[in-house]
Design a protein around this motif. Structure first.
Motif, short mmCIF file in Angstrom:
data_model
loop_
_atom_site.label_atom_id
_atom_site.label_comp_id
_atom_site.label_asym_id
_atom_site.label_seq_id
_atom_site.Cartn_x
_atom_site.Cartn_y
_atom_site.Cartn_z
N TYR A 94 2.47 -7.60 -39.78
CA TYR A 94 3.48 -7.65 -40.84
C TYR A 94 4.39 -8.86 -40.64
CZ TYR A 94 2.19 -2.90 -42.17
OH TYR A 94 1.50 -1.79 -42.59
N ALA A 95 4.83 -9.44 -41.75
CA ALA A 95 5.74 -10.59 -41.77
C ALA A 95 5.08 -11.86 -41.26
CB ALA A 95 7.01 -10.30 -40.97
N SER A 96 3.75 -11.91 -41.27
CA SER A 96 3.05 -13.15 -40.91
C SER A 96 3.27 -14.19 -42.01
CB SER A 96 1.56 -12.89 -40.73
OG SER A 96 1.33 -12.04 -39.62
N SER A 97 3.11 -15.45 -41.66
CA SER A 97 3.40 -16.50 -42.64
C SER A 97 2.43 -17.67 -42.52
CB SER A 97 4.83 -17.01 -42.46
OG SER A 97 5.03 -17.51 -41.15
N MET A 98 2.08 -18.23 -43.67
CA MET A 98 1.34 -19.48 -43.76
C MET A 98 2.27 -20.51 -44.40
SD MET A 98 -2.55 -18.58 -45.00
CE MET A 98 -2.06 -17.79 -46.55
N THR A 99 2.25 -21.72 -43.87
CA THR A 99 3.11 -22.78 -44.40
C THR A 99 2.27 -24.03 -44.67
OG1 THR A 99 4.97 -21.96 -43.08
CG2 THR A 99 5.15 -24.19 -43.96
N PHE A 100 2.50 -24.62 -45.83
CA PHE A 100 1.83 -25.88 -46.20
C PHE A 100 2.92 -26.93 -46.39
CE2 PHE A 100 -0.69 -22.32 -47.57
CZ PHE A 100 -1.98 -22.64 -47.16
N GLU A 101 2.91 -27.91 -45.52
CA GLU A 101 3.97 -28.91 -45.51
C GLU A 101 3.45 -30.23 -46.07
OE1 GLU A 101 7.02 -31.05 -42.29
OE2 GLU A 101 5.37 -29.78 -41.61
N LEU A 102 4.09 -30.70 -47.11
CA LEU A 102 3.74 -31.99 -47.73
C LEU A 102 4.71 -33.04 -47.20
CD1 LEU A 102 1.90 -33.29 -49.96
CD2 LEU A 102 3.78 -32.87 -51.55
N PHE A 103 4.17 -34.09 -46.58
CA PHE A 103 5.05 -35.09 -45.96
C PHE A 103 4.37 -36.46 -45.98
CE2 PHE A 103 2.16 -33.80 -42.68
CZ PHE A 103 1.99 -34.92 -41.86
N THR A 104 5.09 -37.45 -45.50
CA THR A 104 4.54 -38.80 -45.39
C THR A 104 5.09 -39.49 -44.15
OG1 THR A 104 4.23 -40.92 -46.52
CG2 THR A 104 6.37 -39.86 -46.78
N ASN A 105 4.28 -40.35 -43.57
CA ASN A 105 4.72 -41.18 -42.45
C ASN A 105 4.98 -42.61 -42.90
OD1 ASN A 105 4.58 -39.16 -40.44
ND2 ASN A 105 2.36 -39.44 -40.25
N ALA A 106 4.78 -42.85 -44.18
CA ALA A 106 4.98 -44.20 -44.71
C ALA A 106 6.47 -44.48 -44.91
CB ALA A 106 4.24 -44.35 -46.04
N THR A 107 6.81 -45.73 -44.89
CA THR A 107 8.19 -46.14 -45.15
C THR A 107 8.44 -46.12 -46.65
OG1 THR A 107 8.19 -47.57 -43.20
CG2 THR A 107 9.89 -47.97 -44.86
N VAL A 108 9.44 -45.36 -47.05
CA VAL A 108 9.72 -45.19 -48.48
C VAL A 108 11.15 -45.65 -48.76
CG1 VAL A 108 9.83 -43.55 -50.39
CG2 VAL A 108 8.18 -43.20 -48.55
N ALA A 109 11.29 -46.45 -49.78
CA ALA A 109 12.62 -46.95 -50.14
C ALA A 109 13.50 -45.82 -50.62
CB ALA A 109 12.49 -48.02 -51.23
N SER A 110 14.78 -45.95 -50.39
CA SER A 110 15.73 -44.93 -50.80
C SER A 110 15.68 -44.70 -52.31
CB SER A 110 17.15 -45.36 -50.40
OG SER A 110 18.10 -44.40 -50.83
N GLY A 111 15.60 -43.43 -52.70
CA GLY A 111 15.57 -43.09 -54.12
C GLY A 111 14.19 -43.10 -54.73
N SER A 112 13.17 -43.49 -53.97
CA SER A 112 11.80 -43.52 -54.50
C SER A 112 10.98 -42.40 -53.87
CB SER A 112 11.15 -44.88 -54.24
OG SER A 112 11.07 -45.12 -52.85
#
Length: 255
Positions: A94-112
């Motif tokens: 009970y209370a087990s969880s799956m998590t899908f994390e969307l991320f990036t390691n690229a350099t991204v300009a502020s606001g983009s």
């Protein structure tokens, strides 16, 4: 006999093992993926949410769903997690969880927002209640060894079995009634081909079999009723006719 003498640790372990095998067999079978229909729909919902996050440039940042343990097992099978550990073939706590994390390691300009090619997905799982001292762990998906996969690969692999629309669900389940009736005319494509292939090329689809079964059942019921009336001397008569006979005999008919 004291119950402690019956429910020993070895007995409980055996019961747990048998329960895991039973539930795993119901939730997933590599040769019969229809058992994993719940996880197919979950996969479609995951892709829909991620695509919404990307198209909105991160406006949708967090999504939560709640479900049954069978969906966990079905999803584990579809994404090849048992290749990582046999523990993924057992009933989750009970209370087990799956998590899908969307991320990036690229350099991204502020606001983009990063491009799709720069996005990655990480899968985490925790059996039972997570806490600061027992956090979800990262596991590789699709039989690989990397802790993360590119979003493009993640989407490609999930799309192999994901159900994202009502039409896909109807064709997968070979349902042509109710809300699926609108898609019945299009079921002569891949859905029908797959059904024929799994039934030896000339088999009967489950939908047609269900209709025939319903008519056979109705015929048996009506035949039994006719036989009962014939042997018992009963016959059908209208309510108005019975009321007229009762009036002529001086009996007040009942409502």
């Amino acid at each position: 006999m004291p119950i402690s003498d019956v429910l020993t640790n070895s007995t409980l372990l055996q019961l747990r093992t048998l329960a895991n095998e039973h539930e795993w067999g119901l939730a997933y079978n590599a040769s019969d993926d229809m058992r994993a229909i719940a996880a197919m729909q979950l996969a479609g919902e995951i892709l829909t949410y991620f695509n919404k996050t990307i198209s909105s440039k991160g406006a949708s940042k967090f999504g939560v769903q709640f479900g049954a343990y069978a969906t966990f097992l079905s999803f584990f099978g579809l994404v090849d997690l048992p290749k990582v550990s046999d523990n993924f073939t057992g009933v989750v706590d009970y209370a087990s969880s799956m998590t899908f994390e969307l991320f990036t390691n690229a350099t991204v300009a502020s606001g983009s927002f990063p491009s799709t090619d720069d996005l990655q997905v990480r899968f985490l799982f925790h059996n039972g209640t997570a806490s600061n001292t027992s956090e979800p762990a990262v596991y590789p998906l699709f039989g690989g060894s990397a802790d993360a996969v590119s979003y493009n690969d993640f989407q490609t692999n999930l799309n192999k079995f994901a159900i994202s629309t009502t039409e896909q669900w109807c064709n997968k389940c070979q349902n042509t009634t109710g809300s699926c009736a609108a898609y019945a005319s299009g079921s002569s494509g891949s859905g029908t081909t797959n059904a024929q292939g799994s039934n030896g090329g000339g088999g009967m689809s489950p939908a047609i079999g269900g209709v025939i079964g319903a008519f056979v059942t109705l015929a048996v019921v009506l035949g039994s009723l006719a036989l009962f009336m014939l042997l018992g001397g009963y016959r059908l008569a209208s309510k108005k006719r019975l009321a007229g006979v009762a009036t002529r005999q001086g009996v007040e008919p009942k409502a």
